[in-house]
Scaffold this motif. Structure first.
Motif, PDB file in Angstrom:
ATOM      1  N   PHE A 295      25.520  27.692  31.635  1.00 37.90           N
ATOM      2  CA  PHE A 295      24.145  27.303  31.298  1.00 37.90           C
ATOM      3  C   PHE A 295      24.072  26.550  29.976  1.00 37.90           C
ATOM      4  O   PHE A 295      23.218  25.679  29.785  1.00 37.90           O
ATOM      5  CB  PHE A 295      23.269  28.562  31.247  1.00 37.90           C
ATOM      6  CG  PHE A 295      21.857  28.325  30.796  1.00 37.90           C
ATOM      7  CD1 PHE A 295      20.982  27.575  31.564  1.00 37.90           C
ATOM      8  CD2 PHE A 295      21.393  28.866  29.603  1.00 37.90           C
ATOM      9  CE1 PHE A 295      19.665  27.361  31.152  1.00 37.90           C
ATOM     10  CE2 PHE A 295      20.101  28.657  29.176  1.00 37.90           C
ATOM     11  CZ  PHE A 295      19.225  27.900  29.959  1.00 37.90           C
ATOM     12  N   PHE A 296      24.981  26.862  29.052  1.00 31.81           N
ATOM     13  CA  PHE A 296      24.927  26.311  27.700  1.00 31.81           C
ATOM     14  C   PHE A 296      24.895  24.776  27.655  1.00 31.81           C
ATOM     15  O   PHE A 296      24.058  24.204  26.942  1.00 31.81           O
ATOM     16  CB  PHE A 296      26.096  26.851  26.862  1.00 31.81           C
ATOM     17  CG  PHE A 296      26.217  26.214  25.508  1.00 31.81           C
ATOM     18  CD1 PHE A 296      25.329  26.541  24.493  1.00 31.81           C
ATOM     19  CD2 PHE A 296      27.212  25.287  25.242  1.00 31.81           C
ATOM     20  CE1 PHE A 296      25.430  25.946  23.244  1.00 31.81           C
ATOM     21  CE2 PHE A 296      27.324  24.694  23.995  1.00 31.81           C
ATOM     22  CZ  PHE A 296      26.428  25.024  22.993  1.00 31.81           C
ATOM     23  N   PRO A 297      25.779  24.041  28.365  1.00 32.77           N
ATOM     24  CA  PRO A 297      25.748  22.578  28.254  1.00 32.77           C
ATOM     25  C   PRO A 297      24.406  21.964  28.660  1.00 32.77           C
ATOM     26  O   PRO A 297      23.997  20.932  28.107  1.00 32.77           O
ATOM     27  CB  PRO A 297      26.863  22.130  29.205  1.00 32.77           C
ATOM     28  CG  PRO A 297      27.785  23.302  29.290  1.00 32.77           C
ATOM     29  CD  PRO A 297      26.898  24.494  29.219  1.00 32.77           C
ATOM     30  N   VAL A 306      18.710  25.658  23.190  1.00 35.00           N
ATOM     31  CA  VAL A 306      19.934  26.090  22.527  1.00 35.00           C
ATOM     32  C   VAL A 306      19.759  27.483  21.923  1.00 35.00           C
ATOM     33  O   VAL A 306      20.696  28.292  21.919  1.00 35.00           O
ATOM     34  CB  VAL A 306      20.388  25.064  21.459  1.00 35.00           C
ATOM     35  CG1 VAL A 306      19.576  25.175  20.171  1.00 35.00           C
ATOM     36  CG2 VAL A 306      21.877  25.215  21.162  1.00 35.00           C
ATOM     37  N   LEU A 307      18.546  27.803  21.435  1.00 32.52           N
ATOM     38  CA  LEU A 307      18.305  29.146  20.887  1.00 32.52           C
ATOM     39  C   LEU A 307      18.385  30.194  21.996  1.00 32.52           C
ATOM     40  O   LEU A 307      19.001  31.253  21.825  1.00 32.52           O
ATOM     41  CB  LEU A 307      16.939  29.202  20.194  1.00 32.52           C
ATOM     42  CG  LEU A 307      16.795  28.370  18.919  1.00 32.52           C
ATOM     43  CD1 LEU A 307      15.380  28.493  18.365  1.00 32.52           C
ATOM     44  CD2 LEU A 307      17.815  28.792  17.863  1.00 32.52           C
ATOM     45  N   GLY A 366      33.166  15.873  24.451  1.00 32.85           N
ATOM     46  CA  GLY A 366      31.827  16.172  23.930  1.00 32.85           C
ATOM     47  C   GLY A 366      31.698  17.598  23.436  1.00 32.85           C
ATOM     48  O   GLY A 366      32.457  18.482  23.828  1.00 32.85           O
ATOM     49  N   TRP A 367      30.682  17.804  22.576  1.00 35.59           N
ATOM     50  CA  TRP A 367      30.489  19.116  21.962  1.00 35.59           C
ATOM     51  C   TRP A 367      30.150  20.193  22.986  1.00 35.59           C
ATOM     52  O   TRP A 367      30.540  21.345  22.841  1.00 35.59           O
ATOM     53  CB  TRP A 367      29.387  19.035  20.898  1.00 35.59           C
ATOM     54  CG  TRP A 367      29.746  18.189  19.725  1.00 35.59           C
ATOM     55  CD1 TRP A 367      29.284  16.941  19.438  1.00 35.59           C
ATOM     56  CD2 TRP A 367      30.663  18.517  18.670  1.00 35.59           C
ATOM     57  NE1 TRP A 367      29.850  16.460  18.278  1.00 35.59           N
ATOM     58  CE2 TRP A 367      30.703  17.413  17.779  1.00 35.59           C
ATOM     59  CE3 TRP A 367      31.459  19.626  18.390  1.00 35.59           C
ATOM     60  CZ2 TRP A 367      31.493  17.396  16.641  1.00 35.59           C
ATOM     61  CZ3 TRP A 367      32.253  19.612  17.246  1.00 35.59           C
ATOM     62  CH2 TRP A 367      32.267  18.504  16.385  1.00 35.59           C
ATOM     63  N   THR A 368      29.402  19.840  24.033  1.00 37.86           N
ATOM     64  CA  THR A 368      28.987  20.861  25.001  1.00 37.86           C
ATOM     65  C   THR A 368      30.080  21.216  26.006  1.00 37.86           C
ATOM     66  O   THR A 368      29.907  22.124  26.811  1.00 37.86           O
ATOM     67  CB  THR A 368      27.739  20.400  25.768  1.00 37.86           C
ATOM     68  OG1 THR A 368      28.014  19.148  26.420  1.00 37.86           O
ATOM     69  CG2 THR A 368      26.550  20.227  24.823  1.00 37.86           C
ATOM     70  N   GLY A 374      34.821  27.575  28.137  1.00 39.37           N
ATOM     71  CA  GLY A 374      34.588  29.013  28.015  1.00 39.37           C
ATOM     72  C   GLY A 374      34.434  29.692  29.360  1.00 39.37           C
ATOM     73  O   GLY A 374      34.923  30.809  29.574  1.00 39.37           O
ATOM     74  N   ALA A 375      33.751  29.021  30.302  1.00 39.06           N
ATOM     75  CA  ALA A 375      33.575  29.612  31.631  1.00 39.06           C
ATOM     76  C   ALA A 375      34.914  29.776  32.340  1.00 39.06           C
ATOM     77  O   ALA A 375      35.122  30.746  33.081  1.00 39.06           O
ATOM     78  CB  ALA A 375      32.633  28.734  32.457  1.00 39.06           C
TER      79      ALA A 375
END
Length: 395
Positions: A295-297, A306-307, A366-368, A374-375
């Motif tokens: 979900f983060f990207p 992002v929060l 890219g940063w995301t 991580g997944a």
């Protein structure tokens, strides 16, 4: 070595609370010192003329210090009184962070972060044994949880405060603050942790024998790999908020605080899940971890997204308590070494996460991309969990 106490060693409730609070301040110092560098990554990079992934290597150096120091110091200090070990470990932590505050180069930054990491796992392992050995048997888990609350509060309060301080007074001030808190802990431990000359000392050979069990290594591997995704995302939160979310640096402490809130929720939920589901809780948490990392990207492009996402990533802390209890159950003859090694495993995750994320970012993904990397680590952790379940017959 058993962590059960004899009736004569049970402290009055008020004395036990003071002892737990003293050791919790040390946990707060360690948690703040470990995570402060993540919120100050852009500041450190600019001041020392480094790239953010290079600062990520300093995070990995700290984690490697924990991995080396946790079992090594727990074994070397087995013959010392636990109170004396707590004092020595916190003294080393104060020195390591003070040296970090005055570091002039990238090489010395990496070296001093490694030194700072050495006492981390051994402190938590010994503090857990001390806390559980001086309260009634039915209150041991609560005593350990109250000591560990210092680490959770560091995520919620210590890290955002250190980041805010570092942004306004220079990043070095954050590590100087950690050193001061560590020195304060020494005074509290000296005052409030009982001085017991009759305590049962650890037998290093007996503790090491407990680590011949395959299930011990399975549990450690789940933590080392399955937990890496949280650090992969969290380590690069600051530059992600600046470069992707496009917010001012003043919002970074709020991102850290959101992570801390998620950490507190996850810490509570993890314990309750394990009480209800036992080892199966680990598999459920790993599946949840994959979902929030993926979900983060998609969420990182907006402030509220992002929060929210960082709060959800913080809930991955739920994995810590079940794996800690799992290790204590299957390595019951080695409670202090098991507790210390659990922190070593999680800090291997803290080394693997920033390293793998940094490789992806440096490769231009890219940063995301940290969310996707991580997944994958959570998926590998789930695979190890399934193998461990199969080896023990699915229970």
């Amino acid at each position: 070595m058993s962590i059960h106490q004899t009736p004569g060693h049970v402290l009055p409730a008020r004395s036990a609370a003071k002892m737990e609070a003293a050791m919790a301040v040390g946990a707060f110092a360690i948690g703040t010192g470990e995570f402060a560098i993540m919120g100050l990554m852009p500041d450190i990079a600019q001041n020392l003329g480094l790239s953010e992934p290079q600062v990520g290597h300093a995070i990995s150096a700290y984690a490697l210090g924990v991995m080396v120091g946790a079992p090594l110091l727990a074994i070397l200090g087995a013959k010392l009184l636990r109170k004396h070990m707590l004092l020595l470990l916190m003294g080393l932590y104060a020195l390591g962070n003070l040296a970090t505050a005055f570091t002039p180069t990238f090489g010395s930054l990496v070296a001093f972060r490694f030194i700072s990491g050495l006492p981390h796992g051994a402190y938590f392992g010994i503090a857990a044994v001390v806390a559980s050995s001086m309260v009634p048997n039915d209150k041991r888990a609560g005593a350990v949880a109250r000591v560990m609350m210092g680490l959770t509060l560091a995520m919620l309060l210590g890290n955002p405060i250190a980041t805010f301080l570092g942004q306004h007074l220079g990043w070095r001030s954050a590590f100087a603050l950690v050193s001061v808190i560590a020195l304060f802990t020494i005074a509290l431990v000296w005052q409030f942790v009982p001085h017991r000359h009759d305590e049962q000392r650890s037998d290093p050979r007996k503790e090491l024998r407990a680590f011949t069990k395959p299930q011990v290594w399975m549990a450690l591997s789940i933590g080392a790999i399955g937990f890496a995704g949280m650090f992969c995302v969290f380590s690069y939160l600051a530059p992600t908020m600046l470069e992707v979310t496009k917010v001012s640096p003043q919002w970074i402490p709020f991102g850290l605080a959101a992570f801390g809130v998620g950490g507190i929720i996850g810490n509570i939920a993890g314990g309750k899940l394990f009480d209800r589901m036992q080892f199966r809780a680990v598999g459920l948490i790993l599946v949840w971890s994959m979902a929030v990392l993926l979900f983060f990207p998609f969420a990182a492009s907006s402030l509220w997204g992002v929060l929210l996402s960082m709060g959800l990533v913080g809930t991955m802390v739920a994995l810590a308590a079940p794996l800690q209890i799992r290790l204590m159950d299957i390595a019951h003859e080695a409670p202090s070494l098991a507790a210390a090694s659990n922190h070593a495993a999680f800090n291997l995750a803290n080394a693997l996460g920033p390293w793998s994320g940094g490789m992806a970012i440096t490769a231009g993904l890219g940063w995301t991309s940290t969310g996707y990397i991580g997944a994958v680590t959570a998926l590998v952790g789930l695979g190890i969990y399934l193998i461990a379940r199969r080896m023990q017959g699915g229970h």
